[in-house]
Write an enzyme that holds these catalytic residues in place. Structure first.
Site, PDB file in Angstrom:
ATOM      1  N   ASN A   9       0.801  -1.023   0.123  1.00  0.00           N
ATOM      2  CA  ASN A   9      -0.092  -0.065  -0.191  1.00  0.00           C
ATOM      3  C   ASN A   9       1.115   1.184   0.233  1.00  0.00           C
ATOM      4  O   ASN A   9       1.478   1.511   1.002  1.00  0.00           O
ATOM      5  CB  ASN A   9      -0.933  -0.161   1.440  1.00  0.00           C
ATOM      6  CG  ASN A   9      -1.885   1.126   1.400  1.00  0.00           C
ATOM      7  OD1 ASN A   9      -1.725   1.949   0.503  1.00  0.00           O
ATOM      8  ND2 ASN A   9      -2.572   1.118   2.555  1.00  0.00           N
ATOM      9  N   ARG A  93      -2.712  -2.264  -3.350  1.00  0.00           N
ATOM     10  CA  ARG A  93      -3.746  -1.418  -3.062  1.00  0.00           C
ATOM     11  C   ARG A  93      -3.672  -0.108  -4.109  1.00  0.00           C
ATOM     12  O   ARG A  93      -2.879   0.879  -3.998  1.00  0.00           O
ATOM     13  CB  ARG A  93      -3.967  -0.871  -1.640  1.00  0.00           C
ATOM     14  CG  ARG A  93      -4.990  -0.029  -1.224  1.00  0.00           C
ATOM     15  CD  ARG A  93      -5.040   0.509   0.108  1.00  0.00           C
ATOM     16  NE  ARG A  93      -6.357   0.911   0.250  1.00  0.00           N
ATOM     17  CZ  ARG A  93      -6.445   1.413   1.552  1.00  0.00           C
ATOM     18  NH1 ARG A  93      -5.943   1.041   2.593  1.00  0.00           N
ATOM     19  NH2 ARG A  93      -8.032   1.672   1.796  1.00  0.00           N
ATOM     20  N   HIS A 181     -12.733   2.791   0.335  1.00  0.00           N
ATOM     21  CA  HIS A 181     -12.652   2.106   0.948  1.00  0.00           C
ATOM     22  C   HIS A 181     -13.241   0.422   0.868  1.00  0.00           C
ATOM     23  O   HIS A 181     -13.725  -0.351   1.707  1.00  0.00           O
ATOM     24  CB  HIS A 181     -13.421   2.552   2.493  1.00  0.00           C
ATOM     25  CG  HIS A 181     -12.865   3.370   3.305  1.00  0.00           C
ATOM     26  ND1 HIS A 181     -13.372   4.562   3.544  1.00  0.00           N
ATOM     27  CD2 HIS A 181     -11.434   3.488   3.637  1.00  0.00           C
ATOM     28  CE1 HIS A 181     -12.500   5.230   4.354  1.00  0.00           C
ATOM     29  NE2 HIS A 181     -11.372   4.735   4.250  1.00  0.00           N
ATOM     30  N   ARG A 241      -9.818  15.223   6.550  1.00  0.00           N
ATOM     31  CA  ARG A 241     -10.527  15.730   5.441  1.00  0.00           C
ATOM     32  C   ARG A 241     -11.931  16.222   5.888  1.00  0.00           C
ATOM     33  O   ARG A 241     -12.500  15.661   6.917  1.00  0.00           O
ATOM     34  CB  ARG A 241     -10.849  14.705   4.611  1.00  0.00           C
ATOM     35  CG  ARG A 241      -9.586  14.248   3.977  1.00  0.00           C
ATOM     36  CD  ARG A 241      -9.531  12.811   3.021  1.00  0.00           C
ATOM     37  NE  ARG A 241      -8.785  11.901   3.425  1.00  0.00           N
ATOM     38  CZ  ARG A 241      -9.108  10.618   3.356  1.00  0.00           C
ATOM     39  NH1 ARG A 241     -10.093  10.244   2.782  1.00  0.00           N
ATOM     40  NH2 ARG A 241      -8.084   9.768   3.864  1.00  0.00           N
ATOM     41  N   GLU A 379      -7.418  -5.010   5.338  1.00  0.00           N
ATOM     42  CA  GLU A 379      -7.527  -4.684   4.040  1.00  0.00           C
ATOM     43  C   GLU A 379      -6.350  -5.221   3.451  1.00  0.00           C
ATOM     44  O   GLU A 379      -6.370  -5.917   2.356  1.00  0.00           O
ATOM     45  CB  GLU A 379      -7.236  -3.061   3.812  1.00  0.00           C
ATOM     46  CG  GLU A 379      -8.425  -2.419   4.077  1.00  0.00           C
ATOM     47  CD  GLU A 379      -8.577  -0.839   4.517  1.00  0.00           C
ATOM     48  OE1 GLU A 379      -7.768  -0.779   5.760  1.00  0.00           O
ATOM     49  OE2 GLU A 379      -9.072  -0.146   3.981  1.00  0.00           O
TER      50      GLU A 379
END
Ligand code: ADP
Length: 411
Positions: A9, A93, A181, A241, A379
């Site tokens: 990732n 990813r 996600h 964010r 993940e």
């Protein structure tokens, strides 16, 4: 020699990785690690399964550490730790698969070309994801490289959940609600299918509440709507964010404040959300520990937006059988979970306060019409599972009978 699947990732200044052994269709985690400070003072941290932790500065005496050197450091470390099985596959990813990719895909020159075309859709993430791919091709030239997309799980949304109310030409050129996600939602969906097959066939909301945060409405195992949209800015507020924002605010910042696109990008991605509102931190633990009113305001805003989204997504689903909380906040922050789910009896959610305080798997009261669960997302494991499946080293879960006992990890 064991076959190893590596997951990568790659972000702007960090590379997270995991190494998992694949044997007889089963994945076993070997190590998890991360290189931070790429481009400046790089450090390497990794933990082998079983607990030994390595942490050291990478030697930059001759070169600044870039993504390629970071992956060479991963390779060296794996060999040094006698985890030197054969890396047969590297799962990446990739934040954006655009309107095209609804499944993981083996990376080749043509796919890479397509993914580069999506850089304008995710300029802060996609270039670094692709730098990770290029570095992995150099470091592991004999391994298959597989792209796993954060957008893929949402690609079958109905048109009305996929579009904005803009002229159609913008949709056609790719201005859509992609949702993100997806790897986390897919992992949770697989766990549910395995451990709670009846709920998995029903109407489910998964709230992935971490540094990045979003919620997803899932019907019979398929994503039907997500709070994130064209970019990973929309929906609920996050660590840094802003979450949902009236586009008029952006027009005001441009027109009246004369802010440039770069300045607004910086504000909305890096200096808003919990950090921007509190003026203290993007970290929920720090805000919970603070006595400043601005920390309280940030938490209250976060909670109220998550509750609104639960209401909205339930309306999309036409009911709610199960709500799953996951991510760093969802899995650990008892008070936040309580604030999100309390006073929702009218809506069908009755929280079991003791179970919630003890971080139990089921946190709804017996008889609650909607079941509330805490499930840990993973993940990396989802990426490794996709990679193994694509290489034919593992059967997709759907093809297996659910024989493993509850609490096992089927992905
Ligand atoms: P990322 O999106 O970067 O993977 P995580 O899923 O690890 O992030 O979530 C990080 C968030 O989880 C941070 O805001 C952190 O403060 C919060 N968090 C982790 N543990 C706890 C805890 N025990 N109580 C409250 N918040 C927590």
């Amino acid at each position: 020699m064991a076959d190893i699947i590596l997951t990568i990732n790659a972000g702007s200044s960090s590379v997270k990785f995991s190494a998992q052994r694949i044997a007889e269709g089963k994945l076993t985690p070997l190590a998890l690690g991360q290189i931070d400070g790429i481009g400046s003072e790089a450090t390497f941290t990794a933990t082998k399964s079983g607990g030994e932790k390595a942490h050291f500065a990478l030697d930059q005496s001759r070169h600044a550490i870039d993504h390629a050197l970071a992956l060479t450091a991963v390779l060296d470390w794996l060999e040094g730790e006698n985890l030197d099985g054969r890396v047969v596959g590297v799962g990446h990813r990739i934040v954006h698969g655009g309107p095209v990719f609804a499944e993981p895909v083996r990376l080749d020159a043509a796919v890479l070309r397509q993914l580069r075309a999506f850089v304008p859709l995710a300029p802060l993430h996609q270039p670094f994801n692709l730098a990770g791919v290029e570095a992995a091709i150099q470091a592991f030239p004999d391994a298959a490289q597989v792209a796993c997309f954060d957008t893929a799980f949402h690609r079958k949304h109905p048109f009305i959940a996929d579009t904005f109310a803009l002229p159609r030409k913008y949709y056609d050129e790719g201005v859509r609600r992609y949702g993100f996600h997806g790897l986390s939602y897919e992992f949770i969906t697989r766990i549910l299918r395995h451990e709670e097959p009846v709920l998995a066939r029903g109407k489910v909301i998964v709230a992935h509440l971490g540094n990045g945060a979003s919620l997803c409405a899932i019907k019979s195992g398929k994503s039907v709507a997500s709070t994130m949209g064209f970019t990973a800015l929309d929906g609920v507020p996050m660590g840094t964010r802003c979450g949902q924002l009236d586009p008029g605010v952006v027009l005001y910042l441009m027109g009246e404040k004369k802010m440039s696109a770069d300045e607004i990008t910086d504000l909305l991605y890096k200096n808003s959300g919990l950090k921007g509102m509190s003026g203290i931190s993007n970290d929920m633990r720090e805000l919970e520990a603070s006595t400043e009113p601005s920390a309280r305001d940030a938490i209250d805003y976060f909670v109220s937006r998550v509750r609104r989204e639960i209401g909205g997504l339930s309306a999309v689903l036409g009911g709610l059988d199960c709500i799953v909380l996951t991510g760093g906040i969802g899995e650990n922050a008892q008070k936040i979970r309580h604030a999100i789910l309390k006073d929702m009896e009218w809506f069908g959610v009755e929280i079991d306060e003791e179970a919630n305080a003890r971080n139990q798997r089921v946190i709804s009261a017996k008889g609650s019409p909607t079941v509330a669960l805490i499930l840990k997302t993973d993940e990396e494991r989802m990426i490794a599972a996709h990679t193994a499946e694509l290489l034919g080293l593992k059967q997709p879960l759907e093809a297996r009978a659910p024989t493993e006992k509850s609490g096992s990890r089927p992905a």
